[in-house]
Design an enzyme around this catalytic site. Structure first.
Site, PDB file in Angstrom:
ATOM      1  CG  HIS A 153      -1.862   1.120   1.193  1.00 13.99           C
ATOM      2  ND1 HIS A 153      -3.029   1.125   0.585  1.00 13.99           N
ATOM      3  CD2 HIS A 153      -1.703   2.379   1.699  1.00 13.99           C
ATOM      4  CE1 HIS A 153      -3.815   2.448   0.731  1.00 13.99           C
ATOM      5  NE2 HIS A 153      -3.000   3.240   1.448  1.00 13.99           N
ATOM      6  CG  HIS A 169       1.749   7.598   0.304  1.00 13.63           C
ATOM      7  ND1 HIS A 169       0.841   8.834   0.147  1.00 13.63           N
ATOM      8  CD2 HIS A 169       0.537   6.977   0.971  1.00 13.63           C
ATOM      9  CE1 HIS A 169      -0.355   8.761   0.409  1.00 13.63           C
ATOM     10  NE2 HIS A 169      -0.386   7.328   0.705  1.00 13.63           N
ATOM     11  CE  LYS A 215      -2.771   9.278  -3.240  1.00 10.96           C
ATOM     12  NZ  LYS A 215      -3.129   8.168  -2.417  1.00 10.96           N
TER      13      LYS A 215
END
Length: 280
Positions: A153, A169, A215
Site C-alpha cells: 500500500h 507514497h 490521485k
C-alpha cells in the site's frame, strides 16, 4: 491543531541526520515542479516529468535501494485480487529487511523501540516483528481475499475497483513508474499559506495519474532512503494503538503531520503531510 511532539521530533531528527543514503536535491536528483495541479485530472499543470534527473548509479550501488526496488514488482495492484507470494518473494523481503537492519538509521530506531518496550532487543525478533507489520498479507475488505499488505500500500500503490489509487507514497516507486511512462505527473498541490513549493523541498504534495486513474493529492518524502521511511512509520505505528494516528513533528526545517493508519496488527497506510517550513 495538535501540539508538536518534541520527543518524537528529536528522535526523527537523529534518524534524518544519520540517513547517509538520502539523496540530496540538486546533487543526486533534480525535480521540475512546473505548474500547480488543477481540480481533477482534466487540467495538466505539468507537461514534463517531475523527476528531471536521478543518479541511478548511486541508487543501484546502495544495498537498501537495490533490495527495495526488487520488491516493487511483487504485487498485484488491484485490491480484491488475492496476492500470491512465492518463495523467491519471501526471500526478497528478507534480503531487504536484512539490508535496512544493517543501517545506522534502523539500528537507532530499534534501540529507541527497545527502550520503550515496544520491540525486543534480539535482532531476529525485531526482524520478524517488522515482517509482520509490513509484509504480512491481510484483506482490505472484511473477510475477503488476502489482497494487501502495508508495504504494498505505502510503497508500491494499489488500485481499487479500477476507480481509485490507494497509497503510493514513495518517491523511488514514483520515479521508476514515471520513467516507464506509467505515471503522469499533473502538478504540485500548494499549501494554504504558501502557493509554491521549492525544488529542494524534501516533502511534497502532488497530483498524478497512474494506470489511468487519478490521485488528486498524494503526499510523499522526496530523496529519503527506504530505511528512513521504514524507521519513521514503524516507530509511530508502534507508539500508538489508535486506528489512525496523527503526529505533529518537526524534522529538519519541515513541520509535518505524519499519518499512520493501522489494519489490526499491520500498517494500513502511512504518509507525511507538510504543514510548513521554518524558512517561511
Amino acid at each position: 491543531r495538535k501540539s508538536l511532539n518534541h520527543e518524537l521530533s528529536e528522535v526523527l531528527n537523529e534518524l534524518w541526520d544519520m540517513d547517509v543514503n538520502r539523496f540530496m536535491p540538486g546533487k543526486d536528483y533534480t525535480i521540475e515542479l512546473q505548474g500547480k495541479a488543477g481540480d481533477g485530472a482534466t487540467q495538466d499543470g505539468a507537461a514534463r516529468r517531475l523527476f528531471h534527473h536521478v543518479n541511478e548509479e548511486r541508487m543501484k550501488s546502495i544495498k537498501t535501494y537495490a533490495t527495495f526496488i526488487s520488491l516493487l514488482d511483487n504485487y498485484e495492484t488491484s485490491t480484491g485480487v488475492a496476492e500470491v507470494v512465492t518463495p523467491e518473494e519471501i526471500a526478497e523481503n528478507n534480503h531487504f529487511l536484512d539490508a535496512i537492519l544493517e543501517t545506522e538509521v534502523m539500528k537507532l530506531a530499534h534501540q529507541y523501540l527497545v527502550k520503550k518496550n515496544l520491540a525486543r532487543p534480539n535482532l531476529t525478533d525485531f526482524k520478524s516483528q517488522l515482517y509482520d507489520i509490513w509484509f504480512q498479507l491481510y484483506a482490505r475488505k472484511e473477510g475477503n481475499r488476502l489482497d494487501s499488505c502495508g508495504f504494498e500500500h505505502v510503497f508500491v500503490g494499489e488500485t481499487k475497483r479500477d476507480k481509485q489509487i490507494l497509497g503510493l507514497h514513495n518517491w523511488v516507486q514514483f520515479y521508476l513508474q514515471e520513467k516507464h511512462n506509467q505515471i503522469d505527473y499533473k502538478g504540485y498541490v500548494g499549501r494554504r499559506n504558501k502557493s509554491r513549493p521549492d525544488k529542494d523541498d524534501q516533502v511534497l504534495s502532488l497530483q498524478f495519474t497512474w494506470k489511468g486513474l487519478v490521485k488528486s493529492i498524494g503526499s510523499t518524502f522526496i530523496g529519503v532512503s527506504p530505511e528512513f521511511e521504514f524507521a519513521l512509520y514503524t516507530i509511530i505505528f508502534l507508539l500508538s494503538k489508535k486506528s489512525v494516528t496523527h503526529e505533529r513533528v518537526k524534522i529538519e526545517e519541515y513541520e509535518l503531520q505524519i499519518v499512520v493508519c493501522r489494519h489490526g496488527q499491520h500498517i494500513g497506510t502511512a504518509y507525511p503531510v507538510l504543514l510548513g517550513t521554518s524558512s517561511e
